[in-house]
Design a protein around this motif. Structure first.
Motif, PDB file in Angstrom:
ATOM      1  N   ILE A 113     -24.725 -26.327  27.122  1.00  0.00           N
ATOM      2  CA  ILE A 113     -24.990 -25.485  25.955  1.00  0.00           C
ATOM      3  C   ILE A 113     -24.337 -24.135  26.189  1.00  0.00           C
ATOM      4  N   HIS A 114     -23.579 -23.674  25.187  1.00  0.00           N
ATOM      5  CA  HIS A 114     -22.897 -22.385  25.274  1.00  0.00           C
ATOM      6  C   HIS A 114     -23.442 -21.462  24.191  1.00  0.00           C
ATOM      7  N   ILE A 115     -23.961 -20.298  24.598  1.00  0.00           N
ATOM      8  CA  ILE A 115     -24.480 -19.302  23.665  1.00  0.00           C
ATOM      9  C   ILE A 115     -23.752 -17.988  23.938  1.00  0.00           C
ATOM     10  N   PRO A 116     -22.667 -17.710  23.221  1.00  0.00           N
ATOM     11  CA  PRO A 116     -21.875 -16.500  23.490  1.00  0.00           C
ATOM     12  C   PRO A 116     -22.358 -15.289  22.706  1.00  0.00           C
ATOM     13  N   LEU A 117     -21.975 -14.104  23.208  1.00  0.00           N
ATOM     14  CA  LEU A 117     -22.189 -12.861  22.471  1.00  0.00           C
ATOM     15  C   LEU A 117     -20.942 -12.002  22.684  1.00  0.00           C
ATOM     16  N   TYR A 118     -20.079 -11.979  21.688  1.00  0.00           N
ATOM     17  CA  TYR A 118     -18.842 -11.196  21.760  1.00  0.00           C
ATOM     18  C   TYR A 118     -18.911 -10.061  20.744  1.00  0.00           C
TER      19      TYR A 118
ATOM     20  N   PHE B 209     -26.078 -17.101  18.781  1.00  0.00           N
ATOM     21  CA  PHE B 209     -27.158 -16.364  19.443  1.00  0.00           C
ATOM     22  C   PHE B 209     -28.235 -15.889  18.480  1.00  0.00           C
ATOM     23  N   ASP B 210     -28.025 -15.972  17.174  1.00  0.00           N
ATOM     24  CA  ASP B 210     -29.076 -15.599  16.212  1.00  0.00           C
ATOM     25  C   ASP B 210     -29.894 -16.829  15.833  1.00  0.00           C
ATOM     26  N   THR B 211     -30.267 -17.593  16.846  1.00  0.00           N
ATOM     27  CA  THR B 211     -31.032 -18.818  16.659  1.00  0.00           C
ATOM     28  C   THR B 211     -32.308 -18.748  17.477  1.00  0.00           C
TER      29      THR B 211
END
Length: 351
Positions: free
Chosen positions: A17-22, A129-131
Motif C-alpha cells: 500500500i502506497h500513501i504519498p504526500l507531495y 492521504f485524505d482517506t
C-alpha cells in the motif's frame, strides 16, 4: 535520498500500500500542516484496524517528513517512510525540470506513480492521504486485473456512463466508437500489478512528453484521472473497474449505504475535507452552499471518526495542528456519542 525504514520483509504475493504526500513548490507551512493532519489521521485509521499490509509513505518535502518521522518514532508502527528527491523523480519518470515545476503533475502523477514506475512490489495499491480506513481491509477484490479501479461515482445521479470527448480520445489514442464501462472513475484508490506496470509507464511518459498539448486540450485539470479513465475504456483486457464502491467510498455518498460503519473498507473525503468543520460553542462548517448540500449525518459521523483518529495520532507530537485545536477531543467524543446513539435508535426502528 533519505530513507527511514525497517528491513524489507515483504512477501512477493502481498500487495504494497502506497500513501504519498507531495507538495507543490509554493505550498505554505500552514497549508502543509493541514495536509499532514490528513495523512496522520489516515495512518492512525490504518493501524487502528490492525491492517498488516506493507505500507510505504513517500513525500517530496522535508516538512511532512519531519512530522511523519516523529509520528513513526512515537507510535512504533511499522511502515517505510521515504523522502523522494527531484533527481529521483527525474530519473524514474525520464522527464525534465519543467514537468517538476507543474504543481498538478507533482501532486498527482509524480506522487501516485513513483513506486509504480519503480516497480517496488509485484502488486501496489495506491491510496490517497485524505482517506480513512474503517476496517481491516481485504484487498483481494481490487486485485483482479492488471489495473484495478473503483466505480466510486455510481451514486451520483448526474454522472451517467463516461465517454471520452474527441480531444480526450485523440490525445489518448482511443479508437472510435467507444463503449463506456462506468461513470467517471475517481483515482483515490487503485491497484497495479502484472502488465499494469508497463501500461502505466507508457501512458505516463506519453502524458508528460505531451503535457503542453494536454493543457491546451483541457485535459490537465484532471491529470491522473484523465489517464486512468482513458485506460479503462482503451485497455479493456487489462483494466477492471470494480463495482464495490466500499474500496473508495466517497464520504459525501455514505448516506446511500448506512452499513458503511461495519461493512466499509476505505472512506475518501475527496473534495469535502474534514477541516471544513470547527467548534465555536457549537460545531460549524465553512462549506459553500453547494458543498453544504452534500453534508449528511453519515458524512458528519465520518468527520468525527476522522477527528478521533487525528487526536490519537497527534497525542504525543510536539507540533501545532489546526484541526486538533479547531475540534477539541472532548467535543468530538460528545458528538460521536450523540450520533451513535441516534443511529442505534434508527437502526432498531428499521429492525
Amino acid at each position: 535520498m533519505v530513507i527511514v525504514s525497517f528491513a524489507d520483509t515483504r512477501k512477493p504475493s502481498s500487495p504494497l500500500i502506497h500513501i504519498p504526500l507531495y507538495c507543490g513548490r509554493d505550498a505554505s507551512d500552514y497549508g502543509v500542516r493541514y495536509l499532514v493532519e490528513l495523512h496522520l489521521a489516515c495512518l492512525d485509521s490504518y493501524f487502528a484496524h490492525q491492517n498488516t499490509y506493507d505500507l510505504l509513505v513517500t513525500t517530496n518535502d522535508a516538512r511532512p517528513l519531519e512530522v511523519l518521522s516523529a509520528y513513526k518514532e512515537k507510535s512504533k508502527h511499522r511502515f517505510e517512510l521515504r523522502l523522494v528527491s527531484r533527481d529521483d523523480l527525474l530519473s524514474t519518470f525520464c522527464t525534465d525540470e519543467s514537468r517538476l515545476m507543474d504543481s498538478s503533475c507533482m501532486q498527482t502523477i509524480f506522487s501516485k506513480f513513483y513506486p509504480i514506475l519503480n516497480r517496488e512490489c509485484d502488486a501496489i495499491v495506491h491510496v490517497d492521504f485524505d482517506t480513512m480506513f474503517v476496517s481491516k481491509v481485504e484487498l483481494g477484490p481490487l486485485l483482479v486485473s492488471d489495473v484495478g479501479l473503483v466505480d466510486a461515482n455510481q451514486f451520483n445521479p448526474d454522472a451517467g456512463l463516461w465517454c471520452p470527448t474527441r480531444k480526450h480520445a485523440d490525445f489518448f489514442r482511443i479508437g472510435q466508437p467507444v463503449e463506456p464501462v462506468s461513470s467517471w472513475v475517481n483515482t483515490g484508490v487503485f491497484s497495479i500489478q502484472g502488465g499494469g506496470f508497463e501500461i502505466c509507464r507508457n501512458e505516463i511518459r506519453h502524458y508528460l512528453k505531451h503535457l503542453e498539448r494536454a493543457i491546451a486540450d483541457g485535459l490537465h485539470a484532471s491529470t491522473d484521472e484523465s489517464i486512468m479513465n482513458a485506460l479503462a475504456v482503451r485497455e479493456r483486457d487489462a483494466v477492471r473497474v470494480i463495482p464495490d464502491y466500499r474500496y473508495n467510498f466517497l464520504a459525501y455518498y455514505l448516506k446511500h449505504d448506512p452499513s458503511w460503519t461495519w461493512r466499509g473498507q476505505i472512506v475518501h473525503f475527496h473534495s469535502l475535507k474534514p477541516y471544513a468543520f470547527y467548534f465555536d460553542g457549537v460545531v460549524k462548517h465553512r462549506c459553500d452552499p453547494i458543498e453544504a448540500k452534500r453534508i449528511s449525518p453519515d458524512f458528519y459521523l465520518a468527520v468525527l471518526m476522522w477527528c478521533r483518529h487525528l487526536h490519537a495520532a497527534c497525542r504525543q507530537l510536539a507540533y501545532d495542528f489546526p484541526m486538533v485545536a479547531a475540534m477539541p477531543l472532548e467535543v468530538v467524543e460528545k458528538e460521536l456519542a450523540r450520533l451513535e446513539a441516534r443511529r442505534d435508535v434508527l437502526m432498531r426502528g428499521v429492525a
